[in-house]
Design an enzyme around this catalytic site. Structure first.
Site, PDB file in Angstrom:
ATOM      1  N   GLN A  40       0.800  -1.214   0.000  1.00  0.00           N
ATOM      2  CA  GLN A  40       0.000   0.000   0.000  1.00  0.00           C
ATOM      3  C   GLN A  40       0.844   1.280   0.000  1.00  0.00           C
ATOM      4  O   GLN A  40       0.356   2.335  -0.375  1.00  0.00           O
ATOM      5  CB  GLN A  40      -0.960  -0.008   1.196  1.00  0.00           C
ATOM      6  CG  GLN A  40      -2.000  -1.112   1.077  1.00  0.00           C
ATOM      7  CD  GLN A  40      -2.953  -1.146   2.256  1.00  0.00           C
ATOM      8  OE1 GLN A  40      -2.658  -1.741   3.282  1.00  0.00           O
ATOM      9  NE2 GLN A  40      -4.095  -0.512   2.128  1.00  0.00           N
ATOM     10  N   HIS A 143       1.248  -9.168   4.701  1.00  0.00           N
ATOM     11  CA  HIS A 143       0.057  -8.325   4.566  1.00  0.00           C
ATOM     12  C   HIS A 143      -0.379  -8.400   3.092  1.00  0.00           C
ATOM     13  O   HIS A 143      -0.311  -7.420   2.358  1.00  0.00           O
ATOM     14  CB  HIS A 143       0.373  -6.889   5.000  1.00  0.00           C
ATOM     15  CG  HIS A 143      -0.828  -6.044   5.308  1.00  0.00           C
ATOM     16  ND1 HIS A 143      -0.983  -5.365   6.504  1.00  0.00           N
ATOM     17  CD2 HIS A 143      -1.936  -5.742   4.582  1.00  0.00           C
ATOM     18  CE1 HIS A 143      -2.118  -4.689   6.492  1.00  0.00           C
ATOM     19  NE2 HIS A 143      -2.723  -4.899   5.328  1.00  0.00           N
ATOM     20  N   GLU A 188      -4.882 -10.534   9.001  1.00  0.00           N
ATOM     21  CA  GLU A 188      -6.271 -10.825   8.626  1.00  0.00           C
ATOM     22  C   GLU A 188      -6.464 -12.085   7.779  1.00  0.00           C
ATOM     23  O   GLU A 188      -6.588 -12.027   6.548  1.00  0.00           O
ATOM     24  CB  GLU A 188      -6.875  -9.627   7.879  1.00  0.00           C
ATOM     25  CG  GLU A 188      -6.886  -8.351   8.694  1.00  0.00           C
ATOM     26  CD  GLU A 188      -7.490  -7.174   7.952  1.00  0.00           C
ATOM     27  OE1 GLU A 188      -7.750  -7.299   6.747  1.00  0.00           O
ATOM     28  OE2 GLU A 188      -7.690  -6.129   8.586  1.00  0.00           O
TER      29      GLU A 188
END
Ligand SMILES: C[C@H]1O[C@@H](Oc2ccc([N+](=O)[O-])cc2)[C@H](O)[C@@H](O)[C@H]1O
Length: 506
Positions: A40, A143, A188
Site C-alpha cells: 500500500q 500483509h 487478517e
C-alpha cells in the site's frame, strides 16, 4: 423488535454524540502507533531486486478490477521516501510503527534459496532509523502480497505453503529479530482466504466458493504455527521478543435479545474470525465447534462425500494451540446480527450460506467514504469485550483502526472517529480488558486495495499527482499527536496552526 445496542453509560458530557467520561488517562506504558502495509505504501515494485507479487500481477493484468484503475507501482513511494515517513512518525510522537515486509522483496524466488540483500538493506534502514528515535518496530510478515511465483503453485491452497512461509519467517527473524521485538505473522486471515480464494474480491481473486476459504484457513493456521514455533524455539531464547497474529473483527451484536439472535451473532463471529483464531487461542484448539458442525451438515446435504471444512488432526490441533503471544485486532466497524437478516448468496456452496446469518447497520451511524465502514457507537469496547469473553485475558493490541474520507486537511470526520474510538478503548481499559496498545490506520493516505486511491485513510494527506508524493499533516494528525503526548482525549483541543514540529525527545 428490541434493538440491543450496548452503550456504556455514566457519561458526564456528550461530545460528537459520544459518551465522554472526564479525567481519564491512558496508562504510561500504553503503546500508541500507526500502521501501514508494504504494497500500500512502498512502490518500487520492480526495484532493488524485488520480484512480482500477486497485487503487481492483478493490477498489471486486470486494471479494471481496481476502482480507479490504479496500482501500487509507486504508491507513496516509501521505497525512496521512507526518511520523510520517519520524520512524520517523530512529528506525531508515536511509540511504535507497524509496517509489513514484502516477501517478494526479501525472497524474490518465493523460496529461501536466495536472500535479496538489497531488500534486507531497505528494511534495515527503516528499523535502524526508527529505533534511533525510540520508535519500536512491529513487523507484519504477510500483509497480502504473496510472491506471484508461489501463487502459480497454488498459493494458500497448496499445503506446502506452510513450509514456504516458515522458511521466509526464519529469514525475517534471523535478519531482523536482533532489533525487532514484535512480529505478526499474518494480517487478517479471513481477508486472505475468503476475499482471495472464495469470493473474487482481492488478489488472487479466485472463486472456489464454499471451499477455497476453508482450505486456505487450515493452511494458514499451520503456516502461522510453524513460524511461531521457529521463533519460540530458535530465536526467542536469544532475541526475547513476541510473535502474534492479527485478524479483522467488527463488533457484532445480536439484533434483538432473543436466543436465536445471540446464537446468530456467535456463529457470525465464528465464521469471520473464530475460524482463524479459535485454533490458536481457544482452550481446546481446533475450528469453532458450531461452525464446524454446520459446514459438515451442509456439505453432506449438498452431496459432498466429506465436509468442505477439513478438520485438523489431534496432533495438528495441539501444535497450533497456544501459538500466539498476543491478539492483534484490526477494528473499524460494527453491525447488528440475526438469522432474520439472511439473504441467500447467489453462489452456493458459500461460507455465508453455511451459517445463514445476515447483518445490518443503523441508518443514523456515521458513514465513512468506504461502503463497508460505518461508525457503530462504542464499537471498540464491544469487540474487545467479545474477544475477552472468548479467550480470557490475552494481551490485545488494536493493530489497525481508522476512518476513510474524501476530505482534505480539515478532516473533522476522522477527528470525531478517532476521539470516539479512543474513548471506547478507555472504556475497555476501565473494564479491565488487557488492551496494551493502539495503532492508527494509517500514517498516510495509501493504495486502498480495490478502491485504489479513491478513499483516504491518512493522518497525513499524500498528493499522488505530485511526483514527490508530498505529505501534509491533516487536522487529525495534530489531534492524535496531542492525545499521545497527554495520554488524554481533550475534545475541546484545536491545533493553533497546521505547522508540524518535532517535539524534544523525539
Ligand atoms: C483500511 C484497511 O483495511 C484493512 O482490512 C480490513 C478488513 C476488514 C474490515 N472489516 O471491517 O471487516 C476492515 C478492514 C487492511 O488490513 C488494511 O490494509 C487497510 O486496507
Amino acid at each position: 423488535m428490541k434493538i440491543s445496542v450496548l452503550l456504556l453509560c455514566s457519561a458526564v458530557t456528550l461530545t460528537w454524540g459520544v459518551a465522554v467520561k472526564q479525567n481519564r488517562k491512558f496508562p504510561d506504558d500504553f503503546i500508541f502507533g500507526t500502521s501501514t502495509a508494504s504494497y500500500q505504501i512502498e512502490g518500487g515494485w520492480n526495484e532493488g531486486g524485488k520480484s512480482e507479487n500477486i497485487w503487481d500481477y492483478l493490477t498489471h493484468t486486470n486494471a479494471a478490477a481496481i476502482e480507479d484503475q490504479s496500482n501500487g507501482d509507486i504508491a507513496c513511494d516509501s521505497y525512496h521516501k521512507y526518511e520523510r515517513d520517519i520524520e512524520m512518525m517523530r512529528e506525531l510522537g508515536i511509540d511504535s510503527y507497524r509496517f509489513s515486509m514484502a516477501w517478494s522483496r526479501i525472497l524474490p524466488n518465493g523460496f529461501a534459496d536466495y536472500v535479496n540483500e538489497e531488500g534486507v538493506a531497505y528494511y534495515n534502514k527503516i528499523i535502524d532509523e526508527i529505533l534511533k528515535y525510540n520508535i519500536e518496530p512491529m513487523v507484519t510478515l504477510y500483509h497480502w502480497d504473496l510472491p506471484q511465483k508461489l501463487q502459480e503453485m497454488g498459493g494458500w491452497l497448496n499445503p506446502l505453503i506452510a513450509d514456504w512461509f516458515a522458511d521466509y519467517a526464519r529469514v525475517v527473524f534471523d535478519r531482523f529479530g536482533d532489533r525487532v521485538k514484535s512480529f505478526i505473522t499474518f494480517n487478517e486471515g479471513r481477508q486472505i482466504c475468503f476475499e482471495g480464494y472464495d469470493s473474487v474480491s482481492k488478489a488472487p481473486r479466485l472463486n472456489i466458493s464454499g471451499i477455497g476459504e476453508y482450505i486456505c484457513a487450515k493452511n494458514l493456521a499451520l503456516a502461522h504455527a510453524k513460524a511461531y514455533h521457529i521463533y519460540n524455539d530458535d530465536f526467542r531464547p536469544t532475541q526475547g521478543g513476541v510473535c502474534g497474529y492479527t485478524i479483522a473483527a467488527g463488533s457484532s451484536l445480536p439484533l434483538t435479545d432473543s436466543e436465536e439472535d445471540a446464537f446468530a451473532a456467535e456463529l457470525h463471529d465464528q465464521l469471520v474470525w473464530g475460524l482463524y483464531t479459535d485454533p490458536i487461542f481457544s482452550k481446546d484448539g481446533g475450528f469453532p465447534k458450531e461452525l464446524f458442525e454446520r459446514v459438515a451438515k451442509k456439505s453432506e446435504a449438498q452431496g459432498y462425500p466429506r465436509s468442505r471444512l477439513v478438520d485438523f488432526t489431534d496432533e495438528e490441533k495441539a501444535y497450533i494451540r497456544g501459538t500466539s503471544d498476543f491478539f492483534g485486532v484490526n477494528h473499524y466497524s460494527g453491525a447488528l446480527t440475526s438469522a432474520s437478516l439472511f439473504s441467500p448468496p447467489s453462489v452456493i456452496p458459500s461460507p455465508y450460506d453455511d451459517i445463514e446469518v445476515g447483518q445490518t447497520a443503523l441508518e443514523e451511524w456515521p458513514q465513512s467514504a468506504s461502503f463497508w465502514l460505518k461508525q457503530m457507537p462504542n464499537s471498540v469496547y464491544i469487540v474487545l469485550k467479545n474477544i475477552q469473553k472468548r479467550y480470557g485475558d490475552v494481551p490485545i493490541y488494536i493493530t489497525e483502526n481508522g476512518w476513510s474520507t474524501h476530505e482534505g486537511i480539515e478532516d473533522e470526520g476522522r477527528v470525531a472517529y478517532y476521539r470516539a474510538a479512543l474513548e471506547s478503548a478507555l472504556d475497555a481499559l476501565d473494564d479491565g480488558i488487557n488492551l496494551k496498545g493502539y495503532y492508527a490506520w494509517s500514517l498516510m493516505d495509501n493504495f486502498e486495495w480495490m478502491a485504489g486511491y479513491t478513499e483516504r485513510f491518512g493522518l497525513y494527506e499524500v498528493n499522488f499527482d505530485d511526483p514527490e508524493r508530498t505529505r501534509t499533516p491533516r487536522k487529525s494528525a495534530f489531534i492524535y499527536k496531542q492525545i499521545i503526548k497527554t495520554r488524554t482525549i481533550d475534545h475541546e483541543y484545536e491545533p493553533e496552526s497546521y505547522v508540524m514540529t518535532i517535539d524534544e525527545g523525539h
